[in-house]
Design a protein around this motif. Structure first.
Motif, PDB file in Angstrom:
ATOM      1  N   LEU A 177       0.837  -1.206   0.000  1.00 24.86           N
ATOM      2  CA  LEU A 177       0.000   0.000   0.000  1.00 24.86           C
ATOM      3  C   LEU A 177       0.870   1.253   0.000  1.00 24.86           C
ATOM      4  N   SER A 178       1.998   1.177   0.654  1.00 30.73           N
ATOM      5  CA  SER A 178       2.889   2.322   0.688  1.00 30.73           C
ATOM      6  C   SER A 178       3.412   2.648  -0.712  1.00 30.73           C
ATOM      7  N   VAL A 179       3.806   1.620  -1.450  1.00 31.21           N
ATOM      8  CA  VAL A 179       4.300   1.869  -2.811  1.00 31.21           C
ATOM      9  C   VAL A 179       3.166   2.428  -3.674  1.00 31.21           C
ATOM     10  N   GLN A 180       1.945   1.879  -3.480  1.00 29.28           N
ATOM     11  CA  GLN A 180       0.790   2.425  -4.207  1.00 29.28           C
ATOM     12  C   GLN A 180       0.627   3.915  -3.879  1.00 29.28           C
ATOM     13  N   GLY A 181       0.824   4.241  -2.592  1.00 32.25           N
ATOM     14  CA  GLY A 181       0.712   5.634  -2.168  1.00 32.25           C
ATOM     15  C   GLY A 181       1.743   6.513  -2.857  1.00 32.25           C
ATOM     16  N   MET A 182       2.964   5.991  -3.008  1.00 31.15           N
ATOM     17  CA  MET A 182       4.012   6.774  -3.689  1.00 31.15           C
ATOM     18  C   MET A 182       3.609   7.078  -5.125  1.00 31.15           C
ATOM     19  N   ILE A 183       3.100   6.051  -5.808  1.00 26.07           N
ATOM     20  CA  ILE A 183       2.686   6.267  -7.203  1.00 26.07           C
ATOM     21  C   ILE A 183       1.580   7.326  -7.245  1.00 26.07           C
ATOM     22  N   VAL A 196       9.257  -4.021 -14.931  1.00 26.33           N
ATOM     23  CA  VAL A 196       9.305  -3.538 -16.315  1.00 26.33           C
ATOM     24  C   VAL A 196       7.891  -3.332 -16.873  1.00 26.33           C
ATOM     25  N   THR A 197       6.975  -4.245 -16.540  1.00 24.73           N
ATOM     26  CA  THR A 197       5.613  -4.110 -17.069  1.00 24.73           C
ATOM     27  C   THR A 197       5.004  -2.778 -16.649  1.00 24.73           C
ATOM     28  N   PHE A 198       5.112  -2.469 -15.369  1.00 19.92           N
ATOM     29  CA  PHE A 198       4.506  -1.210 -14.926  1.00 19.92           C
ATOM     30  C   PHE A 198       5.285  -0.008 -15.458  1.00 19.92           C
ATOM     31  N   SER A 199       6.611  -0.146 -15.548  1.00 19.10           N
ATOM     32  CA  SER A 199       7.392   0.957 -16.111  1.00 19.10           C
ATOM     33  C   SER A 199       6.935   1.260 -17.528  1.00 19.10           C
ATOM     34  N   LEU A 200       6.685   0.204 -18.298  1.00 18.88           N
ATOM     35  CA  LEU A 200       6.215   0.419 -19.668  1.00 18.88           C
ATOM     36  C   LEU A 200       4.811   1.011 -19.675  1.00 18.88           C
ATOM     37  N   GLY A 214       7.080  18.267 -19.275  1.00 19.16           N
ATOM     38  CA  GLY A 214       8.066  17.299 -19.767  1.00 19.16           C
ATOM     39  C   GLY A 214       9.071  16.932 -18.694  1.00 19.16           C
ATOM     40  N   ILE A 215       9.564  17.922 -17.990  1.00 15.72           N
ATOM     41  CA  ILE A 215      10.583  17.650 -16.967  1.00 15.72           C
ATOM     42  C   ILE A 215       9.975  16.841 -15.823  1.00 15.72           C
ATOM     43  N   PHE A 216       8.750  17.198 -15.474  1.00 11.75           N
ATOM     44  CA  PHE A 216       8.071  16.452 -14.409  1.00 11.75           C
ATOM     45  C   PHE A 216       7.920  14.977 -14.801  1.00 11.75           C
ATOM     46  N   ILE A 217       7.531  14.746 -16.053  1.00 13.79           N
ATOM     47  CA  ILE A 217       7.361  13.364 -16.522  1.00 13.79           C
ATOM     48  C   ILE A 217       8.680  12.608 -16.429  1.00 13.79           C
ATOM     49  N   ALA A 254      10.547   6.446 -10.493  1.00 18.02           N
ATOM     50  CA  ALA A 254       9.825   5.163 -10.437  1.00 18.02           C
ATOM     51  C   ALA A 254      10.642   4.036 -11.055  1.00 18.02           C
ATOM     52  N   VAL A 255      11.095   4.252 -12.290  1.00 16.09           N
ATOM     53  CA  VAL A 255      11.800   3.182 -13.005  1.00 16.09           C
ATOM     54  C   VAL A 255      13.207   3.013 -12.438  1.00 16.09           C
ATOM     55  N   GLY A 256      13.924   4.142 -12.349  1.00 16.02           N
ATOM     56  CA  GLY A 256      15.300   4.079 -11.850  1.00 16.02           C
ATOM     57  C   GLY A 256      15.352   3.556 -10.427  1.00 16.02           C
ATOM     58  N   GLY A 257      14.464   4.085  -9.588  1.00 12.55           N
ATOM     59  CA  GLY A 257      14.461   3.674  -8.192  1.00 12.55           C
ATOM     60  C   GLY A 257      14.203   2.190  -8.034  1.00 12.55           C
ATOM     61  N   SER A 258      13.170   1.694  -8.738  1.00  9.11           N
ATOM     62  CA  SER A 258      12.830   0.278  -8.557  1.00  9.11           C
ATOM     63  C   SER A 258      13.918  -0.617  -9.147  1.00  9.11           C
TER      64      SER A 258
END
Lengths: 679, 158
Positions: free
Chosen positions: A145-151, A300-304, A330-333, A340-344
């Motif tokens: 749930l915490s990771v869901q909260g981060m997203i 990878v699935t969620f990153s994509l 753009g920068i925010f994205i 998200a991707v780099g961290g995980s």
């Protein structure tokens, strides 16, 4: 309302009250953000310090977040329905004369609104984990749930700072710009929500993966918890992609259904990797191996999915310069993706080596076949990724501007599918751990016979025509026969009395039927794709009374009449379809004109008998009483989507397997313990 | 050989996307052979103002102009490569839906094969390791384990 107020004043007051709703929506988003921030941190810290109270905050904040995001979403829908043109987003994407359905669906027909829908579905999944996650260990649930909260926090920040749908415009214009007529289609009501259900659904698998990495433990129980969520997301994504493809098919006017368009590819990549994930999670559950690979696939699935979400709406696909026109967005994205991707992935790099896989197996085995499945599916995803983003990379690196279209994918992606389909036919017949390939092939003799028959018939029909299409049909027959033979083996069809087989068929777990159904669906889709090579077309100028022969039918053009729609006017043609002199159907293709946008669209008329489609569109008038008519006969084309429906139904059947509900007993025990502890 | 290749190309082209047809009746050439060539070529040419739509698919005005231009070149006697070269010289490589194989696109064209090869090597190594584990004889019991086992067996007997 005060009774002495003059009517005009009271009307204005009501209007102002209504506009206040948008303000409440905006405020709800902020509250949801606050809750998301708490959800992102407190349960995670609680899990680390074994603080039960902190961990319990995860459930409550997840449900609270759902409440507030729902409120914001409802407020935005209300603004669209009531045509509140004091909101910039409504002005830009709606119009008072639009039919109600498109006022509602127009909410997510644009960047800002679609982000709100995204977060709404995310909070739905978060709350679902809180509700249905009673059988999860407390720490695991808190971390998930915490990771869901981060997203959620990341996306809410993105919405509030760069893509606020509640931004005001003053003075409010009298009417809006309307919605692109192409989007004014029932397809918009279903296609994006299903896609997002898929994209966002994979966030749960992602959160489980990150939580497992933090805990350093992946076991059969973990795989069993994560698989239903993955299945649900996969079903939704399959449905969403199929709907999008069907929508393109009947809208774009010439019957193409897949264009390797970057936007389509954006949804196809997570599907490919998600399919790989679905299969590798089975190996983790049954055999305790492929653990760290499965975790990687979940990430990878969620990153994509994230990449896909942003690619579609940010405009970077058309040119990298879209970033320059709106740098904050753009920068925010980029920042969000990096975190998200780099961290995980960084977490994965550190923790994955500690995940020990203990299963051993021979290369020729069910595990081996699933490894091959994963290799081919991920390579296919890489291929789509390269083809989609290469022009962008090259442009950013100062290279030449290139286009990558379907000729590229035909030469790279399609060849990858051939070994995959061959493996799909055999794989399920191999035993776990140590399979017997020769034995499997011997059991497939029925399948091989069916394949040979299909091939011979196909060759006869094709007369040396599109050989590759015959080959495609053969592969489809192979996959189909493989799936059926596997089922027949399980119920010992024709080996034991029919009654015994029937009893076995009833006893088979639903997950087994899920696989059979999904693989049959794949075969049906492949057949539909392959057979499109046999289509025939007529494009001609016709006058009322003309006959157009096509694939054994005669299309009689009766003429064109004016028609009026709710927010468009139309030229409506009547085409009578006859076969052997008998009327089979009357088709009414239209050309519509939308005065608000000054745009023409074409409305296709399709007659299907599920084996083939007759597809007719009306083109331009030539000014001398003639009209361009495009008519196509498309054999097996409906199978493309019928197969996709089968696949999704297979997923649902598997989802309903009672194996996923084994936690119910454990939950009762937990509840009993809690009751004892409370006394 | 050439015949086979063009047959294969046609098969591949219509194989996955299916023939389209934004082509207008007025644009078509009277010569069916020329027209078939024009159709095949226009499926490989991008409508520059659209997202990944070929000029054969697109209803945009520019796509119409390009279709007419392409047919003019073919009628004037251009071979397929000549007609393509003409359009590339005018509109740049961007017009090709199939980018040429050249150093800047090596990663694109050979990337998938390279990934598959590397993946296959990785999978091969992985499968061999798993297989080795399958045939390996389990490690002999340690003294402590043997004692524990004997104890358990004794308990079972009594």
């Amino acid at each position: 309302m005060r009774s002495w107020a003059p009517a005009a004043v009271s009307a204005r007051r009501t209007r102002e009250d209504e506009q206040m709703i948008a303000e409440l929506g905006h405020f709800s988003l902020m509250l949801a953000l606050c809750l998301a921030l708490v959800q992102a941190t407190l349960p995670m810290a609680g899990a680390a310090r074994r603080q039960l109270g902190w961990m319990a905050a995860g459930d409550r904040t997840a449900i609270g977040q759902l409440v507030f995001v729902t409120a914001a979403f409802a407020a935005l829908i209300h603004a669209y329905v009531s045509s509140d043109f004091s909101l910039l987003n409504v002005v830009e994407n709606s119009h008072s004369a639009k039919p109600l359905l498109y006022k509602i669906t127009g909410v997510w027909g644009n960047h800002e609104g679609s982000m709100v829908l995204w977060v709404f579905i995310l909070s739905l999944f978060g709350a679902a984990v809180a509700w249905f996650g009673g059988n999860l260990p407390t720490e695991l649930r808190a971390r998930v749930l915490s990771v869901q909260g981060m997203i959620g926090a990341g996306f809410l920040l993105f919405i509030l700072f760069t893509s606020d749908p509640f931004r005001r415009v003053a003075p409010a214009p009298l009417d809006g710009h309307g919605l692109n007529p192409i989007l004014q289609d029932p397809g918009l009501a279903f296609h994006p929500p299903f896609l997002y259900l898929g994209y966002v659904g994979f966030s749960v698998a992602f959160s489980f993966a990150v939580a497992a990495l933090i805990e350093g433990r992946v076991d059969a129980a973990w795989a069993r918890w994560v698989r239903p969520w993955t299945l649900a997301a996969w079903c939704a994504l399959t449905t969403g992609i199929a709907m999008g493809s069907w929508w393109a098919y009947y809208t774009l006017g010439w019957g193409g259904w897949w264009f390797w368009d970057p936007v389509e590819n954006a949804s196809f990549m997570p599907w490919l990797v998600g399919t790989a994930l679905l299969h590798s999670a089975i190996v983790v559950e049954k055999r305790g191996t492929l653990k760290s690979w499965t975790i990687l696939l979940a990430i990878v699935t969620f990153s994509l999915s994230l990449v896909g979400t942003f690619l579609v709406r940010s405009g970077v696909l058309t040119s990298v310069h879209a970033f320059a026109t709106d740098p904050t967005r753009g920068i925010f994205i980029l920042l969000l993706l990096t975190v998200a991707v780099g961290g995980s992935l960084a977490l994965y790099a550190v923790r994955a080596p500690a995940l020990k896989s203990d299963g051993v197996f021979a290369p020729i085995s069910r595990e081996g076949a699933l490894v091959v499945n994963n290799l081919l599916l991920t390579t296919a995803a890489v291929t789509v990724f390269l083809g989609t983003l290469y022009p962008l990379f090259l442009d950013a690196a100062g290279g030449p501007k290139v286009s990558v279209g379907f000729p590229f994918f035909d030469r790279t992606f399609v060849p990858l599918m051939v070994p995959l389909l061959i493996a799909v036919g055999i794989g399920p017949l191999l035993a776990w751990k140590r399979g017997d390939l020769r034995g499997a092939l011997q059991r497939l003799w029925v399948a091989l016979a069916i394949v040979l028959i299909v091939e011979t018939v196909g060759m006869y029909l094709a007369h040396g025509g599109p050989l590759l299409a015959v080959f495609g049909l053969t592969l489809a027959a192979w996959v189909f026969a493989g799936a059926i033979v596997e089922w027949a083996e399980r119920v010992k069809l024709l080996r034991v009395p029919a009654g015994d087989s029937w009893r076995r068929a009833r006893m088979l777990p639903r997950a087994a039927y899920g696989m059979t159904l999904a693989h049959v669906g794949l075969a049906v889709t492949v057949a539909g794709i392959a057979a499109s090579a046999w289509q025939s077309e007529r494009i001609d100028i016709v006058r009322p009374g003309d006959d157009l022969p096509l694939a054994g039918y005669v299309l009689h053009f009766d003429g064109v009449a004016k028609a009026q729609g709710p927010n468009y006017s139309a030229d409506r043609a009547t085409v009578t379809v006859r076969r052997d002199g008998e009327t089979v159907a009357v088709l009414n293709p239209e050309k519509r004109f939308f005065p608000v946008q000054q745009m023409h669209t074409s409305e296709t008329a399709i007659r299907t008998n599920l084996l083939a489609d007759l597809y007719v569109t009306l083109g331009e008038a030539d000014g001398h009483g003639g009209w361009t008519l495009r008519a196509y006969w498309k054999p097996l084309v409906p199978w493309i989507w019928i197969g996709a429906i089968f696949m999704a139904m297979g997923g649902l059947a598997s989802l309903s397997d009672r194996r996923w509900r084994v936690g119910i007993a454990a939950r009762r025990v937990l509840a009993a313990q809690a009751a004892v502890a409370g006394e | 050989m050439h015949h086979l290749r063009s047959l294969l190309a046609n098969v591949l082209l219509v194989g996955f996307v299916g023939a389209a047809g934004a082509v207008e009746p007025g644009e078509r050439l009277a010569d069916p052979v020329l027209e078939a060539r024009a159709r095949a070529l226009s499926q490989e040419l991008r409508c520059l103002v659209c997202q990944n739509e070929s000029i054969d698919d697109s209803h945009a005005d520019l796509a119409h102009d390009l279709r007419v231009l392409l047919r003019e070149r073919l009628t004037a006697g251009d071979t397929d490569p000549q007609a393509i070269d003409f359009l590339v010289s005018r509109y740049g490589q961007f017009v090709l839906l199939r980018p040429p194989v050249e150093p800047a696109t090596y990663a694109l064209w050979f990337g998938p094969a390279a990934v598959l090869a590397l993946g296959a090597i990785g999978v091969g190594t992985y499968l061999r390791r798993r297989h080795a584990g399958l045939n390996a004889r389990p490690a002999p019991l340690t003294t402590a384990e043997r004692l524990r086992l004997e104890e358990l067996l004794r308990e079972g007997e009594s």
